[in-house]
Enzyme design. Structure first.
Site, PDB file in Angstrom:
ATOM      1  N   GLU A 191       1.973  -4.866  28.226  1.00  0.00           N
ATOM      2  CA  GLU A 191       3.408  -4.648  27.995  1.00  0.00           C
ATOM      3  C   GLU A 191       4.246  -5.100  29.196  1.00  0.00           C
ATOM      4  O   GLU A 191       5.005  -4.309  29.793  1.00  0.00           O
ATOM      5  CB  GLU A 191       3.678  -3.171  27.639  1.00  0.00           C
ATOM      6  CG  GLU A 191       3.000  -2.766  26.345  1.00  0.00           C
ATOM      7  CD  GLU A 191       3.422  -1.420  25.759  1.00  0.00           C
ATOM      8  OE1 GLU A 191       4.170  -0.676  26.420  1.00  0.00           O
ATOM      9  OE2 GLU A 191       2.990  -1.111  24.637  1.00  0.00           O
ATOM     10  N   GLU A 326      -3.003  -2.361  20.635  1.00  0.00           N
ATOM     11  CA  GLU A 326      -2.619  -0.946  20.528  1.00  0.00           C
ATOM     12  C   GLU A 326      -1.979  -0.731  19.173  1.00  0.00           C
ATOM     13  O   GLU A 326      -0.980  -1.399  18.851  1.00  0.00           O
ATOM     14  CB  GLU A 326      -1.642  -0.548  21.646  1.00  0.00           C
ATOM     15  CG  GLU A 326      -2.305  -0.476  23.007  1.00  0.00           C
ATOM     16  CD  GLU A 326      -1.369   0.010  24.114  1.00  0.00           C
ATOM     17  OE1 GLU A 326      -0.447   0.791  23.820  1.00  0.00           O
ATOM     18  OE2 GLU A 326      -1.594  -0.390  25.274  1.00  0.00           O
TER      19      GLU A 326
END
Ligand code: AHR
Length: 525
Positions: A191, A326
């Protein structure tokens, strides 16, 4: 028409008994459903590592080298194919050298993302690799790009995978491990647009190229480098990463080593039923909230198509992999628990959400090469929950285990002849019956998820192009969608044998309200 999904809708009453009929072409095997679509994720977050995977050698909980054996046994039974570690957000503040060498000498650090607790680094590289060996799972290491250096990253690859007397191989030996490990999956940060460094896509793409370049293949070890990708439907991020590969795409193999600086791009998608400040409870929800959750989960299908379409434009031969590293349901933490630990219960709703995701993964098997549930133990949509010496298998665990037969199987075309049942939820159409089929090892596996809360579906599937033997069906359901397993009631939601029949080529199976059903059929001849 042979497509995986029918666009038609019936507007069928959610309470009426429904009927669905379709066709599966046994003689038209499609792409392989990689076992890595059933991948896992372990982060230094709350009780995932400590108490979850790792209790330490002195614990009363049966362990090997500090690793909990009940958790290992459960995940082996589910066929865990890979495990991503050490984060998540934690990955971009983790310095691997702090986690090797004598435990008592390892420096401490603050886990600023997750509870602001002190991390003692007692679970580090050697412990993680030992865990993967016990699990029979491939390691997926997420390197620190956000706050680490290119040099540190290069050294970690060398430490793990080099055989000779290089400086890092020598350090590994001094720390007790002679042979290098085999490591394929190498994540370049996490991220980066947020907790991984707050970067713009262009800035990260350059960094990913640099980190990818210096993540070397040592000896016969071939890395599959995964660039950290988009949040949800941020297709621009994917486009920037694909553009940055440029002409390298032609030389990038789909799996294993390639000439590109990275071989895959990732993205994350969580199902959050409510606003961030009040996501909703994991077990205390009404029917509206249940269906809203499923609408959010269903969004994944379109997002997968969106990323795949961008990638197709730059890479029509599908050499670059898409990785959803994820995914899962994200609710409010359980009352009274540390908000930074993200501990939530897991109900039948989550198993159905998993069934819906699995079918979407299978339908995108041409491009999607890996997916990782967040997170395997004691965090978000877990497979197992631990409580001292006790361990509970969650409904999500059972859905994963029931789908084991799809690992590395060939997807089979499944087309509905009848219109799919649809329910309108706040103006959005939710398809309430989803299914996929695959074949491997002389057998066919059909998985069906019925999201309706009051009404089963009588399903008939014409299995064309081959002959099948007697079906073995399994059902996962309970009295309510919020049913869940606890230490006191570990089998409130558990798989049970189910009725199914084959008449000629036609499979008949009833899919009860809010249930996940699998049917295995041996191929005859
Ligand atoms: O899984 C919890 C967190 O969610 C991860 O650390 C991060 O990558 C994501 O935002």
């Amino acid at each position: 028409m042979t497509t995986d999904r029918s666009p038609e809708t019936t507007g069928a009453s959610p309470t009426a008994a429904a009927r669905a009929s379709g066709v599966v072409d046994l003689d038209l095997p499609g792409p392989t459903i990689s076992r890595h679509l059933y991948g896992h994720f372990a982060e230094h977050l709350g009780r995932c590592i400590y108490d979850g995977f790792f209790v330490g050698e002195d614990s009363d909980v049966p362990n090997e080298g500090g690793i909990r054996l009940d958790v290992v046994e459960a995940l082996r039974a589910a066929g865990i194919p890979n495990l991503r570690w050490p984060g998540g957000c934690f990955a971009d503040e983790y310095h691997w050298r702090d986690g090797v060498g004598p435990r008592e000498e390892r420096p401490r650090m603050v886990n600023s993302h997750w509870g602001d607790v002190v991390e003692d680094n007692s679970f580090g590289t050697h412990e993680f690799m030992a865990l993967c060996e016990l699990l029979g799972a491939e390691p997926y290491v997420s390197a620190n790009v956000g706050s680490g250096t290119v040099h540190e990253n290069a050294d970690w690859v060398e430490y793990l995978t080099r055989a000779d007397d290089s400086p890092m191989a020598a350090l590994r030996r001094a720390n007790g491990r002679d042979e290098p490990w085999s490591v394929r999956f190498w994540g370049l940060g996490n991220e980066p647009w947020g907790c991984g460094g707050g970067m713009r896509a262009e800035a990260y793409a350059d960094l990913a190229r640099t980190f990818g370049t210096y993540s070397r293949d040592h000896g016969g070890n071939e890395l599959y480098r995964i660039a950290a990708g988009a949040a949800e439907a941020d297709y621009r991020w994917t486009e920037v990463l694909m553009k940055a590969l440029g002409h390298e795409i032609g030389g990038t193999r789909r799996t294993g080593h390639g000439t590109g600086t990275y071989q895959a791009v990732s993205f994350h998608y969580y199902t959050v039923p409510g606003p961030w400040e009040h996501k909703g409870s994991a077990t205390d929800f009404d029917e509206d909230e249940y269906f809203r959750t499923m609408v959010e989960a269903q969004r994944l299908e379109g997002i997968l198509s969106g990323h795949a379409a961008v990638m197709d434009a730059y890479d029509p031969q599908r050499r670059v992999g898409l990785v959803l590293d994820e995914w899962g349901a994200w609710y409010d933490v359980e009352p009274g628990t540390n908000p930074g630990f993200l501990f939530q219960q897991n109900s039948l709703r989550d198993a159905l959400l998993a069934g819906l995701h699995f079918d979407a993964f299978h339908r995108h098997a041409e491009r999607l090469v890996m997916a990782n549930i967040a997170q395997t133990v004691n965090v978000l949509q877990s497979m197992v929950l631990t409580d001292g010496e006790a361990m509970v298998l969650t409904p999500t665990y059972h859905a994963f285990t029931m789908n084991r037969g799809h690992h590395d199987a060939a997807r089979l075309p499944l087309a509905w002849r009848t219109a799919e049942p649809v329910r309108s939820v706040g103006g959005t159409d939710l398809t309430t019956l989803t299914a996929t089929a695959s074949t491997k090892d002389g057998a066919v596996l059909v998985s069906l998820t019925n999201l309706e809360t009051s009404g089963g579906v009588d399903v008939e599937l014409d299995l064309r192009g081959g002959a099948v033997g007697a079906p073995e069906a399994t059902v996962l359901t309970a009295a309510s969608t919020s049913a869940h397993n606890t230490v006191e009631q570990p089998d409130a939601v558990a798989p049970a044998a189910h009725e199914a029949s084959v008449d000629g080529s036609v499979l008949r199976v009833h899919v009860p309200a809010h249930s996940f059903v699998t049917v295995r059929l041996p191929l005859a001849g």
